[in-house]
Design an enzyme around this catalytic site. Structure first.
Site, PDB file in Angstrom:
ATOM      1  N   ASP A  21       0.827  -1.218   0.000  1.00  0.00           N
ATOM      2  CA  ASP A  21       0.000   0.000   0.000  1.00  0.00           C
ATOM      3  C   ASP A  21       0.856   1.261   0.000  1.00  0.00           C
ATOM      4  O   ASP A  21       1.975   1.254   0.525  1.00  0.00           O
ATOM      5  CB  ASP A  21      -0.926  -0.027   1.228  1.00  0.00           C
ATOM      6  CG  ASP A  21      -2.095   0.935   1.088  1.00  0.00           C
ATOM      7  OD1 ASP A  21      -2.364   1.395  -0.045  1.00  0.00           O
ATOM      8  OD2 ASP A  21      -2.740   1.231   2.114  1.00  0.00           O
ATOM      9  N   ASN A  69     -11.082  -2.477  -5.261  1.00  0.00           N
ATOM     10  CA  ASN A  69     -10.315  -1.608  -6.167  1.00  0.00           C
ATOM     11  C   ASN A  69     -10.997  -1.430  -7.529  1.00  0.00           C
ATOM     12  O   ASN A  69     -10.677  -0.497  -8.263  1.00  0.00           O
ATOM     13  CB  ASN A  69      -8.883  -2.123  -6.356  1.00  0.00           C
ATOM     14  CG  ASN A  69      -7.994  -1.972  -5.135  1.00  0.00           C
ATOM     15  OD1 ASN A  69      -7.080  -2.759  -4.925  1.00  0.00           O
ATOM     16  ND2 ASN A  69      -8.230  -0.958  -4.309  1.00  0.00           N
TER      17      ASN A  69
HETATM   18  C1  IPE Z   1      -5.540  -2.681  -0.148  1.00  0.00           C
HETATM   19  O1  IPE Z   1      -5.166  -1.365  -0.385  1.00  0.00           O
HETATM   20  C2  IPE Z   1      -5.578  -3.430  -1.454  1.00  0.00           C
HETATM   21  C3  IPE Z   1      -4.286  -3.691  -2.067  1.00  0.00           C
HETATM   22  C4  IPE Z   1      -3.109  -3.421  -1.549  1.00  0.00           C
HETATM   23  C5  IPE Z   1      -4.340  -4.303  -3.355  1.00  0.00           C
HETATM   24  P1  IPE Z   1      -6.237  -0.208  -0.535  1.00  0.00           P
HETATM   25  O2  IPE Z   1      -5.475   1.050  -0.696  1.00  0.00           O
HETATM   26  O3  IPE Z   1      -7.216  -0.538  -1.581  1.00  0.00           O
HETATM   27  O4  IPE Z   1      -6.977  -0.261   0.886  1.00  0.00           O
HETATM   28  P2  IPE Z   1      -7.854   0.820   1.635  1.00  0.00           P
HETATM   29  O5  IPE Z   1      -8.943   1.204   0.715  1.00  0.00           O
HETATM   30  O6  IPE Z   1      -6.970   1.984   1.958  1.00  0.00           O
HETATM   31  O7  IPE Z   1      -8.322   0.134   2.870  1.00  0.00           O
HETATM   32  C1  IPE Z   2      -1.537   0.232  -3.367  1.00  0.00           C
HETATM   33  O1  IPE Z   2      -1.358   1.601  -3.425  1.00  0.00           O
HETATM   34  C2  IPE Z   2      -1.812  -0.378  -4.714  1.00  0.00           C
HETATM   35  C3  IPE Z   2      -3.199  -0.801  -4.929  1.00  0.00           C
HETATM   36  C4  IPE Z   2      -4.150  -0.787  -4.049  1.00  0.00           C
HETATM   37  C5  IPE Z   2      -3.530  -1.309  -6.252  1.00  0.00           C
HETATM   38  P1  IPE Z   2      -2.579   2.623  -3.440  1.00  0.00           P
HETATM   39  O2  IPE Z   2      -2.974   2.855  -4.848  1.00  0.00           O
HETATM   40  O3  IPE Z   2      -3.668   2.157  -2.558  1.00  0.00           O
HETATM   41  O4  IPE Z   2      -1.894   3.931  -2.842  1.00  0.00           O
HETATM   42  P2  IPE Z   2      -2.482   4.906  -1.743  1.00  0.00           P
HETATM   43  O5  IPE Z   2      -2.907   4.063  -0.590  1.00  0.00           O
HETATM   44  O6  IPE Z   2      -3.613   5.630  -2.372  1.00  0.00           O
HETATM   45  O7  IPE Z   2      -1.333   5.794  -1.392  1.00  0.00           O
HETATM   46 MG    MG Z   3      -4.078   2.382  -0.618  1.00  0.00          MG
END
Ligand code: IPE
Ligand code: IPE
Ligand code: MG
Length: 246
Positions: A21, A69
């Site tokens: 993340d 997502n």
């Molecule tokens: C969790 O990250 C999903 C993945 C790392 C693929 P998100 O960024 O989607 O999670 P939330 O929404 O902050 O909980």
């Molecule tokens: C994790 O990074 C990757 C996926 C969930 C696909 P994020 O895209 O959630 O990045 P932040 O949390 O918005 O910084």
């Molecule tokens: Mg995230």
């Protein structure tokens, strides 16, 4: 002494799971678009996969894309899907070189057909590799997985293939996506968020949780080794007393 050399090879976790993340925030800090963060996250995936293989860790599960997502902006979803395809193409050599077998969990049928095909072809190409299994969680969520298991169990009960009395946690474990994969010993989440976001809810019942503020695109081998060292200093009691387990 280097971090890696401080790791006790006899006390390695069998299965490490990672919620990768912070890609979006990493990019934003640099004044770039979120997708730039995702692209840079691929380097971290390679590094951590190699680090796991170097240590001899048997299973590494990476949360790459959640069911939730799919609710992101269309252009981000498209970018993530094409990044997945291009990374699978470019990283297959890393997998072969390190004797890594690719597996995937999630609602894979919901993926665009080119992603589904690419994924399956990499799974096939690496199927005979024996060192580390890299499990990608794609279009995955735990509630989807558990509901899907319930549906299939119900169907088999109604067909008379299983008895209601035989339903227990061992049976349920055979109907979830991680069939044959031991539960994670440690779950790592990057980016300073303290939540599980619908990841492996069943499987992490007794996992050690490790949170770090490092954003995923900055996560390198030494960050991984640090997490493993932290894990090795924990006492896992599984409901017993400290005296019983020590
Ligand atoms: C969790 O990250 C999903 C993945 C790392 C693929 P998100 O960024 O989607 O999670 P939330 O929404 O902050 O909980
Ligand atoms: C994790 O990074 C990757 C996926 C969930 C696909 P994020 O895209 O959630 O990045 P932040 O949390 O918005 O910084
Ligand atoms: Mg995230």
């Amino acid at each position: 002494m280097e971090l890696k050399d401080q790791i006790n090879k006899k006390k390695l976790p069998t299965h490490v799971a990672v919620i990768m993340d912070g890609n979006g925030r990493w990019a934003k800090k640099k004044g770039k678009h979120r997708i730039f963060g995702h692209k840079n996250g691929v380097t971290s995936v390679r590094e951590i996969t190699e680090a796991a293989a170097e240590l001899g860790i048997k299973y590494l599960t990476l949360y790459a894309f959640s069911t939730e997502n799919w609710n992101r902006p269309r252009e981000e979803i498209d970018a993530l899907m094409s990044l997945l395809v291009s990374s699978l193409s470019s990283e297959i050599k890393t997998l072969m070189k390190n004797n890594i077998r690719l597996l995937a969990i999630g609602d894979l049928k919901s993926l665009p057909s080119n992603v589904y095909k690419k994924l399956n072809s990499c799974i096939k190409k690496t199927a005979a590799n024996t060192a580390t299994s890299l499990v990608l969680a794609i279009s995955y969520s735990s509630r989807w997985e558990i509901a899907d298991a319930a549906k299939r169990i119900a169907l088999e009960v109604s067909n008379g293939e299983i008895n209601v009395e035989d339903i227990n946690s061992d049976l349920l474990a055979k109907y979830i996506n991680t069939l044959g994969i031991p539960d994670p010993d440690i779950l790592i989440r990057t980016s300073g968020e303290y939540r599980v976001s619908n990841f492996l809810l069943w499987q992490i019942a007794y996992s050690e949780l490790y949170f770090t503020n490092t954003l995923w695109p900055d996560f390198r081998k030494n960050n991984f080794f640090e997490a493993i060292l932290n894990f090795q200093n924990r006492e896992r009691r599984f409901g017993k007393t400290s005296e019983q387990v020590s």
